[in-house]
Design a protein around this motif. Structure first.
Motif, PDB file in Angstrom:
ATOM      1  N   ASN A   1      32.977  32.436 -24.129  1.00 50.83           N
ATOM      2  CA  ASN A   1      33.137  31.005 -23.851  1.00 50.83           C
ATOM      3  C   ASN A   1      32.977  30.684 -22.365  1.00 50.83           C
ATOM      4  O   ASN A   1      33.540  29.710 -21.871  1.00 50.83           O
ATOM      5  CB  ASN A   1      34.506  30.502 -24.366  1.00 50.83           C
ATOM      6  N   MET A   2      32.196  31.499 -21.655  1.00 47.80           N
ATOM      7  CA  MET A   2      31.916  31.244 -20.240  1.00 47.80           C
ATOM      8  C   MET A   2      30.480  30.759 -20.089  1.00 47.80           C
ATOM      9  O   MET A   2      29.605  31.133 -20.860  1.00 47.80           O
ATOM     10  CB  MET A   2      32.119  32.514 -19.405  1.00 47.80           C
ATOM     11  N   SER A   3      30.256  29.932 -19.060  1.00 47.60           N
ATOM     12  CA  SER A   3      28.911  29.430 -18.813  1.00 47.60           C
ATOM     13  C   SER A   3      28.643  29.303 -17.325  1.00 47.60           C
ATOM     14  O   SER A   3      29.475  28.792 -16.573  1.00 47.60           O
ATOM     15  CB  SER A   3      28.714  28.064 -19.478  1.00 47.60           C
ATOM     16  N   LEU A   4      27.496  29.799 -16.895  1.00 51.43           N
ATOM     17  CA  LEU A   4      27.021  29.573 -15.529  1.00 51.43           C
ATOM     18  C   LEU A   4      26.031  28.414 -15.487  1.00 51.43           C
ATOM     19  O   LEU A   4      25.780  27.844 -14.427  1.00 51.43           O
ATOM     20  CB  LEU A   4      26.341  30.839 -14.995  1.00 51.43           C
ATOM     21  N   THR A   5      25.466  28.083 -16.648  1.00 44.03           N
ATOM     22  CA  THR A   5      24.452  27.028 -16.726  1.00 44.03           C
ATOM     23  C   THR A   5      24.773  26.087 -17.877  1.00 44.03           C
ATOM     24  O   THR A   5      24.082  26.076 -18.899  1.00 44.03           O
ATOM     25  CB  THR A   5      23.052  27.661 -16.931  1.00 44.03           C
ATOM     26  N   PRO A   6      25.824  25.284 -17.740  1.00 42.76           N
ATOM     27  CA  PRO A   6      26.259  24.434 -18.861  1.00 42.76           C
ATOM     28  C   PRO A   6      25.243  23.383 -19.285  1.00 42.76           C
ATOM     29  O   PRO A   6      25.347  22.834 -20.381  1.00 42.76           O
ATOM     30  CB  PRO A   6      27.551  23.788 -18.332  1.00 42.76           C
ATOM     31  N   LYS A   7      24.250  23.094 -18.440  1.00 41.47           N
ATOM     32  CA  LYS A   7      23.238  22.101 -18.796  1.00 41.47           C
ATOM     33  C   LYS A   7      22.069  22.702 -19.579  1.00 41.47           C
ATOM     34  O   LYS A   7      21.197  21.975 -20.048  1.00 41.47           O
ATOM     35  CB  LYS A   7      22.689  21.432 -17.524  1.00 41.47           C
ATOM     36  N   ALA A   8      22.037  24.022 -19.706  1.00 35.32           N
ATOM     37  CA  ALA A   8      20.897  24.687 -20.349  1.00 35.32           C
ATOM     38  C   ALA A   8      20.805  24.312 -21.821  1.00 35.32           C
ATOM     39  O   ALA A   8      21.805  24.081 -22.494  1.00 35.32           O
ATOM     40  CB  ALA A   8      21.013  26.196 -20.190  1.00 35.32           C
ATOM     41  N   SER A   9      19.567  24.290 -22.316  1.00 34.84           N
ATOM     42  CA  SER A   9      19.314  23.953 -23.714  1.00 34.84           C
ATOM     43  C   SER A   9      18.335  24.958 -24.307  1.00 34.84           C
ATOM     44  O   SER A   9      17.405  25.411 -23.633  1.00 34.84           O
ATOM     45  CB  SER A   9      18.728  22.544 -23.819  1.00 34.84           C
ATOM     46  N   LEU A  10      18.526  25.283 -25.568  1.00 37.66           N
ATOM     47  CA  LEU A  10      17.644  26.213 -26.272  1.00 37.66           C
ATOM     48  C   LEU A  10      16.348  25.554 -26.740  1.00 37.66           C
ATOM     49  O   LEU A  10      15.464  26.236 -27.250  1.00 37.66           O
ATOM     50  CB  LEU A  10      18.365  26.803 -27.489  1.00 37.66           C
ATOM     51  N   THR A  11      16.223  24.246 -26.541  1.00 35.13           N
ATOM     52  CA  THR A  11      15.073  23.530 -27.105  1.00 35.13           C
ATOM     53  C   THR A  11      14.367  22.611 -26.112  1.00 35.13           C
ATOM     54  O   THR A  11      13.547  21.788 -26.512  1.00 35.13           O
ATOM     55  CB  THR A  11      15.512  22.694 -28.323  1.00 35.13           C
ATOM     56  N   ASP A  12      14.646  22.735 -24.807  1.00 37.39           N
ATOM     57  CA  ASP A  12      14.046  21.804 -23.839  1.00 37.39           C
ATOM     58  C   ASP A  12      12.772  22.330 -23.186  1.00 37.39           C
ATOM     59  O   ASP A  12      12.170  21.653 -22.344  1.00 37.39           O
ATOM     60  CB  ASP A  12      15.060  21.408 -22.761  1.00 37.39           C
ATOM     61  N   GLY A  13      12.346  23.561 -23.535  1.00 34.67           N
ATOM     62  CA  GLY A  13      11.142  24.122 -22.940  1.00 34.67           C
ATOM     63  C   GLY A  13      11.306  24.532 -21.488  1.00 34.67           C
ATOM     64  O   GLY A  13      10.317  24.768 -20.787  1.00 34.67           O
TER      65      GLY A  13
ATOM     66  N   LEU B   1      21.576  35.794  -8.910  1.00 34.56           N
ATOM     67  CA  LEU B   1      20.307  35.148  -9.249  1.00 34.56           C
ATOM     68  C   LEU B   1      20.192  35.237 -10.769  1.00 34.56           C
ATOM     69  O   LEU B   1      19.863  36.275 -11.320  1.00 34.56           O
ATOM     70  CB  LEU B   1      19.128  35.827  -8.550  1.00 34.56           C
ATOM     71  N   PHE B   2      20.499  34.131 -11.396  1.00 37.04           N
ATOM     72  CA  PHE B   2      20.736  34.082 -12.845  1.00 37.04           C
ATOM     73  C   PHE B   2      19.772  33.085 -13.469  1.00 37.04           C
ATOM     74  O   PHE B   2      19.626  31.959 -12.986  1.00 37.04           O
ATOM     75  CB  PHE B   2      22.189  33.646 -13.068  1.00 37.04           C
ATOM     76  N   ILE B   3      19.095  33.503 -14.536  1.00 33.94           N
ATOM     77  CA  ILE B   3      18.134  32.642 -15.214  1.00 33.94           C
ATOM     78  C   ILE B   3      18.513  32.579 -16.690  1.00 33.94           C
ATOM     79  O   ILE B   3      18.637  33.612 -17.350  1.00 33.94           O
ATOM     80  CB  ILE B   3      16.704  33.166 -15.035  1.00 33.94           C
ATOM     81  N   SER B   4      18.691  31.358 -17.182  1.00 30.54           N
ATOM     82  CA  SER B   4      19.292  31.211 -18.505  1.00 30.54           C
ATOM     83  C   SER B   4      18.480  30.306 -19.422  1.00 30.54           C
ATOM     84  O   SER B   4      17.904  29.302 -18.992  1.00 30.54           O
ATOM     85  CB  SER B   4      20.709  30.644 -18.362  1.00 30.54           C
ATOM     86  N   ASN B   5      18.459  30.680 -20.689  1.00 29.22           N
ATOM     87  CA  ASN B   5      17.873  29.874 -21.754  1.00 29.22           C
ATOM     88  C   ASN B   5      18.963  29.173 -22.558  1.00 29.22           C
ATOM     89  O   ASN B   5      18.697  28.205 -23.261  1.00 29.22           O
ATOM     90  CB  ASN B   5      17.058  30.794 -22.679  1.00 29.22           C
ATOM     91  N   SER B   6      20.188  29.661 -22.431  1.00 29.54           N
ATOM     92  CA  SER B   6      21.313  29.222 -23.252  1.00 29.54           C
ATOM     93  C   SER B   6      22.436  28.693 -22.360  1.00 29.54           C
ATOM     94  O   SER B   6      22.559  29.083 -21.202  1.00 29.54           O
ATOM     95  CB  SER B   6      21.820  30.407 -24.081  1.00 29.54           C
ATOM     96  N   ASN B   7      23.263  27.825 -22.913  1.00 27.33           N
ATOM     97  CA  ASN B   7      24.349  27.275 -22.108  1.00 27.33           C
ATOM     98  C   ASN B   7      25.639  28.094 -22.180  1.00 27.33           C
ATOM     99  O   ASN B   7      26.677  27.668 -21.689  1.00 27.33           O
ATOM    100  CB  ASN B   7      24.638  25.814 -22.486  1.00 27.33           C
ATOM    101  N   GLU B   8      25.554  29.287 -22.784  1.00 26.35           N
ATOM    102  CA  GLU B   8      26.750  30.126 -22.829  1.00 26.35           C
ATOM    103  C   GLU B   8      26.365  31.589 -22.675  1.00 26.35           C
ATOM    104  O   GLU B   8      25.338  32.033 -23.186  1.00 26.35           O
ATOM    105  CB  GLU B   8      27.521  29.924 -24.137  1.00 26.35           C
ATOM    106  N   MET B   9      27.186  32.343 -21.957  1.00 27.09           N
ATOM    107  CA  MET B   9      26.894  33.751 -21.709  1.00 27.09           C
ATOM    108  C   MET B   9      27.867  34.679 -22.411  1.00 27.09           C
ATOM    109  O   MET B   9      27.872  35.881 -22.170  1.00 27.09           O
ATOM    110  CB  MET B   9      26.898  34.035 -20.209  1.00 27.09           C
ATOM    111  N   GLY B  10      28.701  34.146 -23.292  1.00 25.22           N
ATOM    112  CA  GLY B  10      29.685  34.956 -24.002  1.00 25.22           C
ATOM    113  C   GLY B  10      31.079  34.708 -23.494  1.00 25.22           C
ATOM    114  O   GLY B  10      31.291  34.240 -22.362  1.00 25.22           O
TER     115      GLY B  10
END
Length: 292
Positions: free
Chosen positions: A200-212, A189-198
């Motif tokens: 160079n891996m990503s669980l939420t590639p659609k995430a954006s830091l500026t979409d609210g 159960l993962f909640i993300s603000n960013s499209n990268e978790m370190g």
């Protein structure tokens, strides 16, 4: 005159970086900048140093270190006019990568001097900030084991993930978002603000830091073979296409963990324990001014 404070973790990146006061000052002419360099000595010391820099009238405060140092400094700058900068010298560097900040120290320092500023969203977990992601499931267990290993390398992270896959026990949770409530037994159960978790891996590639919005990803408890299949989707950055995935974007999520008064959570790659089973996760839009 720009007052710029650098908060440096001297042991990040095995302490092999060359972030010294002398080196930093070669990038910031004395007729334009007042440069101050502070070295952290312990965990959470960067918080104290940031507070001191704010009291001294800092214009820019730069975190030089890994995800932990970055998190500590950024936490003190949310909602303030002071600009946040990053020189990434840690192992994961997820947020720095999302902000397109180079790993090369000299290039990162040059970027700070250019001051291309963006107002980014910040996540909140029961009032505590996170900048990249947080999670209640197996990722929290992985981070706990990763920290216990004492090694900050990708290999140690992979070993922690494999061990956690065998040992993890799912907890029943009630999750509420967008006016609906679901009972889940998540592997993840993962909640993300960013499209990268370190790394160079990503669980939420659609995430954006500026979409609210925050990106919510839930994968139910599944067998080891399906876990390996999900791992392949992670590598391909197509987690939302894994058939068992619940993936949505929203501004607020509530999680209640059944029969568990104390719970471990990972926040920006750090393991934390909370004496509660009820969590409110929401977003503070454009609340951190960051150089990218």
């Amino acid at each position: 005159m720009t007052r710029i404070h650098f908060i440096v973790n001297p042991i990040s990146g095995k302490g092999k970086h060359n972030i010294t006061e002398t080196h930093i000052k070669t990038f910031f002419p004395s007729e334009e900048y007042e440069v101050f360099v502070h070295l952290t000595q312990r965990k959470k010391h960067a918080i104290e140093l940031t507070q001191q820099a704010l009291a001294q009238g800092a214009t820019i405060i730069v975190a030089c270190g890994g995800d932990g140092t970055i998190h500590e400094v950024a936490t003190e700058l949310v909602g303030k006019e002071v600009i946040f900068g990053v020189v990434p010298v840690g192992s994961g560097n997820g947020l720095a990568s999302n902000l397109a900040i180079p790993k090369d120290i000299d290039k990162a320092l040059q970027l700070i001097r250019k001051q291309n500023i963006m107002a980014m969203d910040v996540g909140m977990l029961n009032g505590s900030y996170f900048f990249s992601n947080m999670g209640f499931g197996i990722d929290a267990t992985i981070i706990e084991q990763y920290e216990k290993s004492g090694k900050r390398k990708l290999g140690a992270y992979i070993r922690a993930a494999l061990n956690s896959a065998q040992q993890y026990k799912a907890k029943q949770m009630r999750v509420t978002y967008n006016g609906q409530t679901k009972v889940v037994n998540p592997l993840l159960l993962f909640i993300s603000n960013s499209n990268e978790m370190g790394y160079n891996m990503s669980l939420t590639p659609k995430a954006s830091l500026t979409d609210g919005l925050l990106d919510y990803l839930m994968v139910p408890k599944i067998g080891i073979l399906k876990q390996l299949t999900f791992g392949l989707y992670v590598v391909l950055k197509k987690t939302e296409k894994f058939r068992r995935t619940d993936y949505i974007q929203t501004s607020k999520i509530e999680v209640e963990i059944s029969n568990s008064p104390k719970n471990g959570v990972q926040i920006d790659g750090e393991y934390c324990e909370f004496d509660t089973n009820h969590f409110v996760i929401e977003v503070a839009p454009k609340s951190l001014k960051v150089i990218c």
